[in-house]
Design an enzyme around this catalytic site. Structure first.
Site, PDB file in Angstrom:
ATOM      1  N   ASP A  28      63.623  34.490  47.479  1.00  0.00           N
ATOM      2  CA  ASP A  28      62.991  34.470  46.390  1.00  0.00           C
ATOM      3  C   ASP A  28      62.374  33.126  46.077  1.00  0.00           C
ATOM      4  OD1 ASP A  28      64.533  36.681  45.747  1.00  0.00           O
ATOM      5  OD2 ASP A  28      65.951  35.992  44.320  1.00  0.00           O
ATOM      6  N   HIS A  69      72.172  39.028  39.533  1.00  0.00           N
ATOM      7  CA  HIS A  69      71.161  38.480  40.056  1.00  0.00           C
ATOM      8  C   HIS A  69      69.942  39.557  40.236  1.00  0.00           C
ATOM      9  CE1 HIS A  69      69.096  35.731  42.973  1.00  0.00           C
ATOM     10  NE2 HIS A  69      68.468  36.692  43.658  1.00  0.00           N
ATOM     11  N   GLU A  70      70.208  40.715  40.632  1.00  0.00           N
ATOM     12  CA  GLU A  70      69.347  41.780  40.676  1.00  0.00           C
ATOM     13  C   GLU A  70      68.844  42.042  39.380  1.00  0.00           C
ATOM     14  OE1 GLU A  70      67.709  42.203  43.278  1.00  0.00           O
ATOM     15  OE2 GLU A  70      69.291  41.361  44.649  1.00  0.00           O
ATOM     16  N   HIS A 126      65.981  39.638  37.888  1.00  0.00           N
ATOM     17  CA  HIS A 126      64.796  40.073  38.589  1.00  0.00           C
ATOM     18  C   HIS A 126      64.202  41.189  37.919  1.00  0.00           C
ATOM     19  CE1 HIS A 126      64.836  37.520  41.934  1.00  0.00           C
ATOM     20  NE2 HIS A 126      65.869  38.124  42.494  1.00  0.00           N
TER      21      HIS A 126
END
Length: 360
Positions: free
Chosen positions: A243, A166-167, A170
């Site tokens: 988000d 997920h990170e 980004h």
């Protein structure tokens, strides 16, 4: 007089019904006392408020309060000066760079910057150091922005893997776009704010204006985490809630406040109230137009989500490689991230990241 809006609110004429006689009498008396002051009397009245729009016009006219001085949030140079001022109280190590900390904290007030220095001093004491180091300042910024590390919150291996992807999703979308702030740090250490990890981007300096492309890039970066989950695990989690909130807010502002769509052109569809208290907004349009605005917001977010997904799909090998590295180390710097991203073998054959971005 601090917080003058408590006695200086606009008079509405319906005070008998509302029971505000005392407040109006206080205001009337204040107006009377202030009337007729001039430079030779040697009396100066200063007042402060966060809600200047709620004050009575009779109070703010020249002759009573002649000058209005807006106290804005400090710029980059101001933040650095404030940090140096508060840091005089603590012992500093040789590696402390306040310029870097100032760049990491856009929009921070003087009190928040003082808190960062204080937090850094506490961090140094906890680690039995005699002086504050750059590491302590970095930890303090993380604590103020995302909350303190949760030592007792341990993710299981599957959750840790999902948060890693997920990170990195980004960070990768941010790095593959032009006009995007450089990635400073990626971490999957849970925080007291509820975040299971975060990606920090730091602008080179203070930017007052944003182009439409920069806003769309930001929305794409925000959707990158969810896009990575979809690409790798073919399922989605609740980790993208913040988000989603930010992406929707940006897309709505793009339509209603910044006039950046062809459908509505330069028509203001939203009014901002209490600019000095967070600036909550309310729609100023018909129900039919509001429905069209909602449809446009959905369209913008969906388009950027697809763009982010495609970028990650085109660079899946790098996504896997960086996510695995983050999974093992838990926190990596922007330099480590860019080193792996730019390392050989190169990105898969096809259009480059820049040309892909421009084409879309």
């Amino acid at each position: 007089i601090d917080e003058i809006d408590t006695i200086g609110k606009k008079r509405d004429g319906g005070s008998n019904l509302g029971g505000n006689d005392e407040r109006e009498q206080t205001l009337n008396q204040l107006l009377t006392e202030m009337d007729g002051f001039d430079a030779t009397k040697g009396v100066v009245i200063l007042a402060a408020t966060n809600r200047p729009e709620s004050l009575d016009p009779a109070l703010t006219r020249p002759g009573r309060f002649d000058r209005r001085v807006p106290v804005e949030l400090p710029d980059l140079k101001g933040r650095e000066s404030i940090l140096r001022l508060h840091a005089k109280k603590v012992k500093l190590g040789p590696d402390c760079d306040f310029g870097v900390v100032a760049r990491m904290t856009p929009g921070a007030s003087g009190a928040e910057l003082a808190n960062i220095v204080n937090e850094a001093a506490l961090c140094a004491v906890r680690h039995h150091r005699k002086a504050v180091t750059q590491f302590d300042l970095q930890e303090a910024v993380d604590t103020i922005l995302a909350g303190a590390q949760k030592k007792n919150k341990i993710l299981n291996n599957k959750e840790k893997c999902i948060v890693s992807y997920h990170e990195v999703g980004h960070a990768l979308v941010a790095a593959l776009q032009t006009n995007s702030a450089p990635v400073q740090k990626i971490t999957i250490v849970p925080r007291t704010s509820g975040a299971l990890g975060f990606t920090m981007q730091v602008e080179d300096g203070d930017h007052t204006l944003m182009t439409k492309e920069e806003i769309l890039n930001k929305i794409a970066t925000l959707t990158g985490g969810r896009a990575a989950e979809e690409l790798i695990f073919h399922s989605i989690t609740t980790g993208a809630s913040n988000d989603i909130e930010q992406a929707t807010k940006l897309a709505r502002a793009l339509v209603t406040r910044y006039g950046m769509t062809e459908d509505f052109d330069m028509v203001a569809l939203e009014t901002v109230n209490n600019a000095y208290l967070g600036g909550d907004a309310s729609l100023a349009c018909s129900e039919q137009t509001a429905a069209q605005v909602d449809a446009k917001v959905v369209e913008i977010v969906q388009a950027e989500h697809k763009k982010a997904y495609q970028m990650l799909a085109d660079n899946k090998r790098k996504l896997d490689e960086i996510a695995q590295y983050l999974y093992e180390k838990e926190t990596i710097s922007g330099e480590e991230f860019m080193r792996i991203l730019n390392a050989q073998p190169q990105l898969p054959a096809g259009p480059s990241a820049d040309s892909t971005n421009q084409a879309q």
